[in-house]
Design a protein around this motif. Structure first.
Motif, short mmCIF file in Angstrom:
data_model
loop_
_atom_site.label_atom_id
_atom_site.label_comp_id
_atom_site.label_asym_id
_atom_site.label_seq_id
_atom_site.Cartn_x
_atom_site.Cartn_y
_atom_site.Cartn_z
N UNK A 127 5.10 -9.38 -4.50
CA UNK A 127 4.55 -9.63 -3.16
C UNK A 127 5.66 -9.81 -2.16
N UNK A 128 5.51 -9.18 -1.05
CA UNK A 128 6.51 -9.30 0.02
C UNK A 128 5.83 -9.98 1.22
N UNK A 129 6.41 -11.09 1.70
CA UNK A 129 5.90 -11.77 2.89
C UNK A 129 6.58 -11.20 4.12
N UNK A 130 5.80 -10.77 5.06
CA UNK A 130 6.34 -10.13 6.27
C UNK A 130 5.86 -10.90 7.50
N UNK A 131 6.78 -11.17 8.41
CA UNK A 131 6.40 -11.78 9.68
C UNK A 131 5.73 -10.72 10.54
N UNK A 132 4.55 -11.05 11.02
CA UNK A 132 3.84 -10.09 11.87
C UNK A 132 3.60 -10.74 13.23
N UNK A 133 4.14 -10.17 14.28
CA UNK A 133 3.95 -10.70 15.64
C UNK A 133 3.32 -9.65 16.53
N UNK A 134 2.42 -10.12 17.36
CA UNK A 134 1.80 -9.22 18.33
C UNK A 134 2.64 -9.27 19.61
N UNK A 135 3.23 -8.19 20.04
CA UNK A 135 4.08 -8.21 21.24
C UNK A 135 3.34 -8.69 22.50
N UNK A 136 1.99 -8.54 22.52
CA UNK A 136 1.23 -8.97 23.71
C UNK A 136 1.34 -10.47 23.94
#
Length: 445
Positions: free
Chosen positions: A2-11
């Motif tokens: 499992x890979x944890x990825x930071x996900x950000x919405x640019x809005x």
């Protein structure tokens, strides 16, 4: 795997244009801000103190009359125009922007008892001790022309008050009876009477425009309906009512100014007891006028002060006085809800701010935001003892302070006497009477 990825919405953090404000992420979790409430409390305390520091309500004094100011009227179309009548029969029209008199006319011999403007603002009416009703143009005569009324009606008795209908070419006068007049006729359309005493003031209802209220010197407040040409009902109080004013937002509510130092707010459908008794004055209340919002009213008193009351509170939120101001006879709240005008015995009309600490002029957005924030803080902490004490404190002249103290002692003594009498008499022989009903003698329909 499992890979944890930071996900950000640019809005959430990128501006759409360069003119937008930078977006700042904030966490409002109270656990992260343990001192938030103490910080807000200190801000509210400072805001309350600053409000009292900046409370400078007096703006201007309009002098020019040669006798006491007896009555005033607002212009229905122009905020800067106000009319005043004096005890020597003189009527002046004032420009509040320039703070100067723009027209003077000798309207009557003796007192000007009442003045009112036509609903369109093109003319005004005056009544005086010389038994006449005069109709005047609002604009002065041309160069070299004489000040002449448009019409003059000579009556049989002295008229003590006048008020114009809010929508039609009809006005009402009072004296020995209430007369309803058409502007084009020299005799009244109908005369309304109930009892024999003289009537001191008459007022049209601004919403239900066919209703009138009048105050008589035999302690009555009488309500009339113009369509039926008959009185509807009357309420008799302990002492005489000097004048009344209808609430401009609630059709059935009116407030009366009484000789017993109090003001009574009534609902005309339930006259058996007043909605509220307002009790801060220490001498007879001579005049009352509502703010255009209908949430507050201002009262003028013989004790040389004016007070601003919220409609739903028994105590005043503000008291205005000066060393030179004598008995205040008439008071008006301007149509933009910002200013108060009062006319007094010593020939002056004074202009006050309705909100004592309000900054006049244009506010920049930051100032407005700070003002609204401080206002909300003051509301949030208004019941804290220290803030409540600072916000409520007013400096009073020594005469008013000592008289209020004396009245308080007398009221307490009466209450104590009533309790003792009840304690030492047979159960039920001395019934409880609510404070609101004590001042009402009878309601007649």
């Amino acid at each position: 795997m499992r890979v944890k990825v930071l996900s950000r919405n640019p809005d959430d953090y990128i501006r759409e244009t360069k003119q937008d404000l930078q977006r700042v992420p904030r966490n409002y979790d109270p656990a992260l801000h343990p001192f938030e409430v103490p910080r807000e409390y200190m801000r509210a305390l400072n805001a309350t103190k600053l409000e009292r520091v900046f409370a400078k309500p007096f703006l201007a004094s309009l002098d020019g009359h040669r006798d006491g100011v007896n009555c005033m009227a607002k212009h229905p179309q122009s905020l800067s125009t106000v009319l005043s009548g004096a005890c020597d029969g003189e009527v002046k029209i004032w420009n509040l922007t320039k703070r100067e008199c723009i027209r003077t006319l000798q309207a009557h011999e003796g007192f000007v008892r009442g003045i009112c403007t036509r609903f369109c603002g093109t003319s005004f009416f005056t009544v005086g001790d010389d038994k006449t009703v005069k109709h005047w143009k609002m604009d002065g005569p041309g160069y070299g022309g004489e000040e002449e009324p448009l019409h003059t009606i000579l009556g049989k008795t002295v008229y003590t008050g006048i008020d114009h209908h809010w929508k039609e070419a009809v006005f009402a006068t009072c004296g020995h009876q209430v007369d309803i007049w058409d502007e084009q006729r020299t005799s009244p359309i109908c005369s309304l009477t109930w009892g024999v005493d003289s009537i001191s003031s008459v007022k049209f209802n601004p919403i239900e425009t066919y209703l009138l209220g009048s105050c008589a010197s035999d302690r009555n407040i009488v309500l009339y309906d113009m369509r039926q040409s008959t009185p509807l009902k009357k309420v008799i109080l302990d002492m005489r009512t000097n004048t009344l004013c209808w609430n401009p937002m609630e059709a059935f509510i009116f407030t009366s100014a009484n000789e017993d130092h109090n003001l009574y707010t009534f609902d005309m459908r339930f006259l058996e007891s007043p909605v509220m008794i307002h009790i801060d004055h220490v001498s007879a209340v001579l005049d009352v006028d509502y703010s255009p919002t209908g949430k507050e009213f201002v009262s003028a008193s013989f004790d040389k002060s004016i007070r601003i009351f919220p409609v739903d509170k028994g105590r005043s939120r503000e008291v205005y006085h000066t060393k030179r101001m004598q008995h205040v006879i008439t008071v008006k709240w301007t149509s933009d809800n910002k200013y108060i005008l009062c006319g007094s015995d010593e020939m002056n009309i004074r202009l006050w701010k309705a909100n004592a600490s309000e900054k006049l002029g244009v506010l920049v957005p930051r100032e407005r935001a700070a003002m609204n924030y401080n206002q909300k803080l003051k509301e949030k902490f208004q019941h804290h003892p220290q803030i409540k004490r600072i916000a409520r404190h007013r400096h009073l002249p020594k005469a008013i302070y000592s008289q209020a103290k004396e009245l308080r002692i007398m009221r307490e003594a009466r209450r104590r006497k009533e309790l003792n009498r009840r304690k030492h008499s047979k159960p039920g022989s001395s019934p409880f009477v609510s404070e609101k009903k004590k001042h009402i003698v009878a309601v007649v329909k």
